[in-house]
Design a protein around this motif. Sequence first.
Motif, PDB file in Angstrom:
ATOM      1  N   PHE A  10    -130.852 -46.442  34.746  1.00  0.00           N
ATOM      2  CA  PHE A  10    -131.761 -47.510  34.331  1.00  0.00           C
ATOM      3  C   PHE A  10    -131.518 -47.892  32.872  1.00  0.00           C
ATOM      4  CE2 PHE A  10    -135.184 -45.613  37.394  1.00  0.00           C
ATOM      5  CZ  PHE A  10    -134.513 -46.136  38.491  1.00  0.00           C
ATOM      6  N   ASP A  11    -130.258 -48.016  32.481  1.00  0.00           N
ATOM      7  CA  ASP A  11    -129.957 -48.373  31.091  1.00  0.00           C
ATOM      8  C   ASP A  11    -128.938 -49.503  31.016  1.00  0.00           C
ATOM      9  OD1 ASP A  11    -130.314 -48.200  28.353  1.00  0.00           O
ATOM     10  OD2 ASP A  11    -128.776 -46.661  28.088  1.00  0.00           O
ATOM     11  N   ALA A  12    -129.126 -50.509  31.867  1.00  0.00           N
ATOM     12  CA  ALA A  12    -128.199 -51.643  31.898  1.00  0.00           C
ATOM     13  C   ALA A  12    -128.231 -52.454  30.616  1.00  0.00           C
ATOM     14  CB  ALA A  12    -128.507 -52.544  33.094  1.00  0.00           C
ATOM     15  N   ALA A  13    -129.334 -52.411  29.864  1.00  0.00           N
ATOM     16  CA  ALA A  13    -129.396 -53.154  28.605  1.00  0.00           C
ATOM     17  C   ALA A  13    -128.429 -52.570  27.585  1.00  0.00           C
ATOM     18  CB  ALA A  13    -130.818 -53.147  28.047  1.00  0.00           C
ATOM     19  N   SER A  14    -128.100 -51.284  27.718  1.00  0.00           N
ATOM     20  CA  SER A  14    -127.078 -50.688  26.864  1.00  0.00           C
ATOM     21  C   SER A  14    -125.687 -51.035  27.382  1.00  0.00           C
ATOM     22  CB  SER A  14    -127.238 -49.165  26.814  1.00  0.00           C
ATOM     23  OG  SER A  14    -128.399 -48.805  26.125  1.00  0.00           O
ATOM     24  N   THR A  15    -125.474 -50.785  28.661  1.00  0.00           N
ATOM     25  CA  THR A  15    -124.198 -51.170  29.273  1.00  0.00           C
ATOM     26  C   THR A  15    -124.362 -51.187  30.788  1.00  0.00           C
ATOM     27  OG1 THR A  15    -121.803 -50.771  29.236  1.00  0.00           O
ATOM     28  CG2 THR A  15    -123.220 -48.832  29.435  1.00  0.00           C
ATOM     29  N   GLU A  16    -123.792 -52.200  31.401  1.00  0.00           N
ATOM     30  CA  GLU A  16    -123.831 -52.355  32.854  1.00  0.00           C
ATOM     31  C   GLU A  16    -122.665 -51.581  33.470  1.00  0.00           C
ATOM     32  OE1 GLU A  16    -125.234 -54.414  36.473  1.00  0.00           O
ATOM     33  OE2 GLU A  16    -126.090 -54.363  34.447  1.00  0.00           O
ATOM     34  N   PRO A  17    -122.883 -50.877  34.589  1.00  0.00           N
ATOM     35  CA  PRO A  17    -121.747 -50.236  35.254  1.00  0.00           C
ATOM     36  C   PRO A  17    -120.649 -51.253  35.560  1.00  0.00           C
ATOM     37  CG  PRO A  17    -123.818 -49.510  36.229  1.00  0.00           C
ATOM     38  CD  PRO A  17    -124.158 -50.628  35.286  1.00  0.00           C
ATOM     39  N   THR A 344    -144.752 -47.315  18.071  1.00  0.00           N
ATOM     40  CA  THR A 344    -143.328 -46.996  17.930  1.00  0.00           C
ATOM     41  C   THR A 344    -143.028 -45.569  18.356  1.00  0.00           C
ATOM     42  OG1 THR A 344    -143.636 -46.308  15.626  1.00  0.00           O
ATOM     43  CG2 THR A 344    -143.097 -48.626  16.015  1.00  0.00           C
ATOM     44  N   HIS A 345    -143.953 -44.940  19.045  1.00  0.00           N
ATOM     45  CA  HIS A 345    -143.830 -43.532  19.428  1.00  0.00           C
ATOM     46  C   HIS A 345    -143.887 -43.425  20.952  1.00  0.00           C
ATOM     47  CE1 HIS A 345    -144.243 -39.209  18.706  1.00  0.00           C
ATOM     48  NE2 HIS A 345    -145.180 -39.174  19.632  1.00  0.00           N
ATOM     49  N   GLY A 346    -143.017 -42.616  21.526  1.00  0.00           N
ATOM     50  CA  GLY A 346    -143.069 -42.381  22.966  1.00  0.00           C
ATOM     51  C   GLY A 346    -142.618 -43.561  23.799  1.00  0.00           C
ATOM     52  N   ASN A 347    -141.606 -44.276  23.324  1.00  0.00           N
ATOM     53  CA  ASN A 347    -141.153 -45.479  24.029  1.00  0.00           C
ATOM     54  C   ASN A 347    -140.094 -45.172  25.076  1.00  0.00           C
ATOM     55  OD1 ASN A 347    -141.253 -46.432  20.779  1.00  0.00           O
ATOM     56  ND2 ASN A 347    -142.609 -47.463  22.224  1.00  0.00           N
ATOM     57  N   VAL A 348    -140.176 -45.877  26.185  1.00  0.00           N
ATOM     58  CA  VAL A 348    -139.181 -45.786  27.248  1.00  0.00           C
ATOM     59  C   VAL A 348    -138.776 -47.211  27.629  1.00  0.00           C
ATOM     60  CG1 VAL A 348    -138.716 -45.141  29.639  1.00  0.00           C
ATOM     61  CG2 VAL A 348    -140.039 -43.615  28.174  1.00  0.00           C
ATOM     62  N   ARG A 349    -137.481 -47.471  27.636  1.00  0.00           N
ATOM     63  CA  ARG A 349    -136.972 -48.759  28.107  1.00  0.00           C
ATOM     64  C   ARG A 349    -136.273 -48.547  29.443  1.00  0.00           C
ATOM     65  NH1 ARG A 349    -132.137 -51.654  24.984  1.00  0.00           N
ATOM     66  NH2 ARG A 349    -131.030 -49.969  26.051  1.00  0.00           N
ATOM     67  N   VAL A 350    -136.723 -49.262  30.448  1.00  0.00           N
ATOM     68  CA  VAL A 350    -136.115 -49.246  31.778  1.00  0.00           C
ATOM     69  C   VAL A 350    -135.408 -50.585  31.963  1.00  0.00           C
ATOM     70  CG1 VAL A 350    -136.562 -49.229  34.259  1.00  0.00           C
ATOM     71  CG2 VAL A 350    -137.833 -47.685  32.749  1.00  0.00           C
ATOM     72  N   SER A 351    -134.102 -50.552  32.183  1.00  0.00           N
ATOM     73  CA  SER A 351    -133.341 -51.787  32.404  1.00  0.00           C
ATOM     74  C   SER A 351    -132.412 -51.574  33.593  1.00  0.00           C
ATOM     75  CB  SER A 351    -132.568 -52.189  31.151  1.00  0.00           C
ATOM     76  OG  SER A 351    -131.790 -51.122  30.649  1.00  0.00           O
ATOM     77  N   LEU A 352    -132.568 -52.413  34.610  1.00  0.00           N
ATOM     78  CA  LEU A 352    -131.942 -52.174  35.906  1.00  0.00           C
ATOM     79  C   LEU A 352    -130.610 -52.897  36.041  1.00  0.00           C
ATOM     80  CD1 LEU A 352    -135.095 -52.606  38.187  1.00  0.00           C
ATOM     81  CD2 LEU A 352    -134.291 -50.556  36.972  1.00  0.00           C
ATOM     82  N   PRO A 353    -129.568 -52.196  36.478  1.00  0.00           N
ATOM     83  CA  PRO A 353    -128.286 -52.844  36.757  1.00  0.00           C
ATOM     84  C   PRO A 353    -128.317 -53.525  38.122  1.00  0.00           C
ATOM     85  CG  PRO A 353    -128.121 -50.515  37.241  1.00  0.00           C
ATOM     86  CD  PRO A 353    -129.514 -50.741  36.689  1.00  0.00           C
ATOM     87  N   ARG A 354    -127.337 -54.364  38.349  1.00  0.00           N
ATOM     88  CA  ARG A 354    -127.189 -54.992  39.657  1.00  0.00           C
ATOM     89  C   ARG A 354    -127.047 -53.893  40.712  1.00  0.00           C
ATOM     90  NH1 ARG A 354    -121.985 -54.242  40.921  1.00  0.00           N
ATOM     91  NH2 ARG A 354    -122.065 -55.546  42.762  1.00  0.00           N
ATOM     92  N   GLY A 355    -127.648 -54.130  41.886  1.00  0.00           N
ATOM     93  CA  GLY A 355    -127.529 -53.167  42.963  1.00  0.00           C
ATOM     94  C   GLY A 355    -128.491 -52.005  42.907  1.00  0.00           C
ATOM     95  N   THR A 356    -129.461 -52.022  41.984  1.00  0.00           N
ATOM     96  CA  THR A 356    -130.432 -50.926  41.907  1.00  0.00           C
ATOM     97  C   THR A 356    -131.143 -50.742  43.247  1.00  0.00           C
ATOM     98  OG1 THR A 356    -130.824 -51.214  39.542  1.00  0.00           O
ATOM     99  CG2 THR A 356    -132.562 -50.140  40.809  1.00  0.00           C
ATOM    100  N   ASP A 357    -131.198 -49.498  43.697  1.00  0.00           N
ATOM    101  CA  ASP A 357    -131.851 -49.166  44.962  1.00  0.00           C
ATOM    102  C   ASP A 357    -133.359 -49.068  44.742  1.00  0.00           C
ATOM    103  OD1 ASP A 357    -132.774 -48.055  47.343  1.00  0.00           O
ATOM    104  OD2 ASP A 357    -131.125 -46.619  47.509  1.00  0.00           O
ATOM    105  N   PRO A 358    -134.173 -49.799  45.503  1.00  0.00           N
ATOM    106  CA  PRO A 358    -135.629 -49.673  45.352  1.00  0.00           C
ATOM    107  C   PRO A 358    -136.125 -48.242  45.506  1.00  0.00           C
ATOM    108  CG  PRO A 358    -135.087 -51.564  46.730  1.00  0.00           C
ATOM    109  CD  PRO A 358    -133.802 -50.821  46.505  1.00  0.00           C
ATOM    110  N   ALA A 359    -135.413 -47.422  46.282  1.00  0.00           N
ATOM    111  CA  ALA A 359    -135.822 -46.026  46.442  1.00  0.00           C
ATOM    112  C   ALA A 359    -135.764 -45.275  45.111  1.00  0.00           C
ATOM    113  CB  ALA A 359    -134.941 -45.329  47.476  1.00  0.00           C
TER     114      ALA A 359
END
Length: 384
Positions: A10-17, A344-359
């Motif tokens: 879940f880190d597509a914002a950093s780099t996409e597979p 600014t404390h306890g942050n989580v970034r979720v970024s989804l790549p193409r093909g992410t499985d809903p499961a």
Amino acid sequence: MAHPVPSGYFDAASTEPAHPAARQALLDALDGGWADPARLYGRARQARVLLDGARERIAGVLGVRADEVSFTASGTQAVHLGMLGALKARRRAGRHLVVSAVEHSSVLHAAETHEAEGGEVTTVGVDGHGRVDPAAFAAALRPDTALACLQSANHEVGTLQPVAEAAEACRAAGVPLLVDAAQSAGRADVPTGWSILTASAHKWGGPPGIGILVIRKNTRWRSPLPADERERRRVPGFENVPGAVAAAAALDAYRADMRSEAPRLSALIDRVRDQVPRLVPDVEVVGHPTQRLPHLVTFSCLYVPGEALLTELDRQGFAVSSGSSCTADTLRPSHVLEAMGVLTHGNVRVSLPRGTDPADIDRFLAALPQTVHRLRRDAGVSAQ
């Protein structure tokens, strides 16, 4: 052959597979595009054809002319060349630079360099969603403004910026606008009206080490580096032909994928935005709720160190990022979240790549509450 997205990534914002189209194009170009495209013999001409074809393909997706596109070594290099070259070319107009407070670190570091060399920088603030007020951006422009910079979308919280309005204000003031489109290129069209655009291939499944610098016709720009004959004298050094070919193939394929994938990923992100505050006490979801990238959400968990939360989620098979994406290896809080006035404390970034499985989203939503509860308990904190 299609390559599945790694489960829990879940880190597509950093780099996409890597996109399958990029893999195949890269292998083919390594065989046919290794020669020097500046030479005149047969293999060199073949490499030049591949390079020019990649340039035309990128231009087609971005809606620009092929001769406006240059390949750089990274998105950061594209930003530095774009900014410093525009500032150098417009020194007679003035030495004033306008940036938003939530720009990528590459923009802010170039601004620091400009200021250290005697230039002046105006930083335009943002609202609580991380969005620039178009009127405030327009008001920052002056007769001596040489360049203005505004990202297309924020890399930490996903908020879309008012690029069309900023471009119109810049046009009226006679100021070129540089748009850092690293997070949106390939995912969505960038509003027109800009003078310089930058992007990075690994964000859309292309290879790392390839950036894109687009300088529109009639935009004043002079290289801030020593003279070099490559890439229309814009980018020094031997061109990475296989990388450029793979980047172009990936962008073309990725943009086509996003026509169906963007709505699907947006629906998955909507689930995260909706469910995390329901499942986990004392959580703040940040960024604009609707004017946002389709694949990204950031939330803050009170009473939990972000690094500890990321480590625990990684142990359970989830690759997420801190909202402080550009300062994850330092102890400084995110300049983006600080500018927004949010936690600014306890942050989580979720970024989804193409093909992410809903499961995978189901698993994440099941694991997150237990993980946060355990970390709070270990820290001796009870949620309210």
